[in-house]
Design a protein around this motif. Structure first.
Motif, PDB file in Angstrom:
ATOM      1  N   THR A   1      41.535  41.937  32.725  1.00  0.00           N
ATOM      2  CA  THR A   1      40.964  41.325  34.123  1.00  0.00           C
ATOM      3  C   THR A   1      40.670  42.457  34.912  1.00  0.00           C
ATOM      4  O   THR A   1      39.825  42.556  35.954  1.00  0.00           O
ATOM      5  CB  THR A   1      41.908  40.332  34.759  1.00  0.00           C
ATOM      6  OG1 THR A   1      42.348  39.276  33.856  1.00  0.00           O
ATOM      7  CG2 THR A   1      41.440  39.993  35.957  1.00  0.00           C
ATOM      8  N   LEU A   2      41.632  43.624  35.084  1.00  0.00           N
ATOM      9  CA  LEU A   2      41.062  44.785  36.015  1.00  0.00           C
ATOM     10  C   LEU A   2      40.438  45.839  35.498  1.00  0.00           C
ATOM     11  O   LEU A   2      40.338  46.990  36.022  1.00  0.00           O
ATOM     12  CB  LEU A   2      42.742  45.254  36.356  1.00  0.00           C
ATOM     13  CG  LEU A   2      43.324  44.206  37.197  1.00  0.00           C
ATOM     14  CD1 LEU A   2      44.688  44.513  37.619  1.00  0.00           C
ATOM     15  CD2 LEU A   2      42.461  43.894  38.747  1.00  0.00           C
TER      16      LEU A   2
ATOM     17  N   THR B   1      37.371  46.338  37.782  1.00  0.00           N
ATOM     18  CA  THR B   1      37.864  46.644  39.200  1.00  0.00           C
ATOM     19  C   THR B   1      38.244  47.992  38.964  1.00  0.00           C
ATOM     20  O   THR B   1      38.234  48.598  40.049  1.00  0.00           O
ATOM     21  CB  THR B   1      38.817  45.508  39.471  1.00  0.00           C
ATOM     22  OG1 THR B   1      38.422  44.364  39.525  1.00  0.00           O
ATOM     23  CG2 THR B   1      39.396  45.825  41.051  1.00  0.00           C
ATOM     24  N   GLY B   2      39.056  48.273  37.950  1.00  0.00           N
ATOM     25  CA  GLY B   2      39.672  49.791  38.151  1.00  0.00           C
ATOM     26  C   GLY B   2      38.633  50.973  37.858  1.00  0.00           C
ATOM     27  O   GLY B   2      38.613  51.863  38.576  1.00  0.00           O
TER      28      GLY B   2
ATOM     29  N   ALA C   1      48.511  45.395  34.272  1.00  0.00           N
ATOM     30  CA  ALA C   1      47.381  45.517  35.617  1.00  0.00           C
ATOM     31  C   ALA C   1      47.030  46.930  35.730  1.00  0.00           C
ATOM     32  O   ALA C   1      46.030  47.371  36.098  1.00  0.00           O
ATOM     33  CB  ALA C   1      48.235  44.845  36.924  1.00  0.00           C
TER      34      ALA C   1
ATOM     35  N   ILE D   1      43.646  49.634  35.305  1.00  0.00           N
ATOM     36  CA  ILE D   1      42.934  50.327  36.221  1.00  0.00           C
ATOM     37  C   ILE D   1      42.961  52.049  35.936  1.00  0.00           C
ATOM     38  O   ILE D   1      42.236  52.944  36.340  1.00  0.00           O
ATOM     39  CB  ILE D   1      43.432  50.408  37.660  1.00  0.00           C
ATOM     40  CG1 ILE D   1      45.031  51.087  37.706  1.00  0.00           C
ATOM     41  CG2 ILE D   1      43.516  48.959  38.331  1.00  0.00           C
ATOM     42  CD1 ILE D   1      45.504  50.923  39.262  1.00  0.00           C
TER      43      ILE D   1
END
Length: 201
Positions: free
Chosen positions: A109-110, A113-114, A159, A163
């Motif tokens: 999921t990240l 975004t990371g 998580a 990232i």
């Protein structure tokens, strides 16, 4: 006096010799000016900047790859520990499943975004945040006393891994020229497979 030392190769006095020495900072190879380069070369060994750059790039690349290998190992390493987790923590089958899935879901999921966070706040800073967070979450997971606590720790692990990993690929893009990236990405691809397999051993 400094110009005299630079021109003749000999210090014209104690003061000019000290000044000539102070023009060079051993911690910064760029800390000399062109007019005094001759003086610096006669009193100090000027490092090969190409060799220094290669050494720094190699060190950074190894660090990034080791961190990525640990992240990928952690995605599968829990599989072999499920019987022990069930016995020691009294985890239910649903909790055991979330112990595996929680990490992977948070990780996937990240990823995007990371990568964006690295663009905004800096790759090195976000990478260090990921390493510190991943390490703390790993300690938290090792101290878990309940299946739900372990699931939370695993999600946090995933998580921070999510990232951290994008910084590896973006850093390679920046550190290496297009002609040099092929072998580096080849090693990264091999480490991806090795990390997944090593987690099951």
């Amino acid at each position: 006096m400094i110009r005299e030392a630079a021109r003749t190769g000999r210090p014209s006095g104690a003061v000019s010799y000290r000044a000539c020495d102070l023009l060079f900072d051993d911690t910064n190879p760029y800390a000399y000016s062109v007019p005094t380069l001759a003086c610096v070369r006669r009193t100090h060994h000027v490092p090969n900047l190409g060799e220094m750059e290669m050494t720094h790039r190699l060190t950074a690349t190894i660090t990034l790859m080791v961190a990525m290998l640990m992240d990928l190992m952690d995605s599968t390493i829990t599989n072999v520990a499920l019987p022990a987790i069930s016995t020691d923590l009294g985890a239910t089958p649903t909790q055991l499943e979330w112990t595996l899935v929680g990490y992977v879901v948070a990780f996937a999921t990240l990823l995007i975004t990371g990568g964006r966070l690295g663009d905004i706040y800096g790759r090195q800073r976000i990478f260090l945040v990921g390493v510190i967070g991943f390490t703390c979450a790993s300690v938290f997971a090792s101290l878990s006393w309940d299946g739900n606590i372990l699931i939370a720790a695993r999600i946090i692990q995933g998580a921070f891994a999510g990232i951290m990993v994008p910084q590896v690929l973006s850093s390679v893009q920046v550190m290496y020229t297009p002609e040099e990236r092929g072998p580096v990405f080849g090693v990264i691809g091999s480490l991806n497979a090795l990390g997944v397999i090593a987690g099951l051993l």
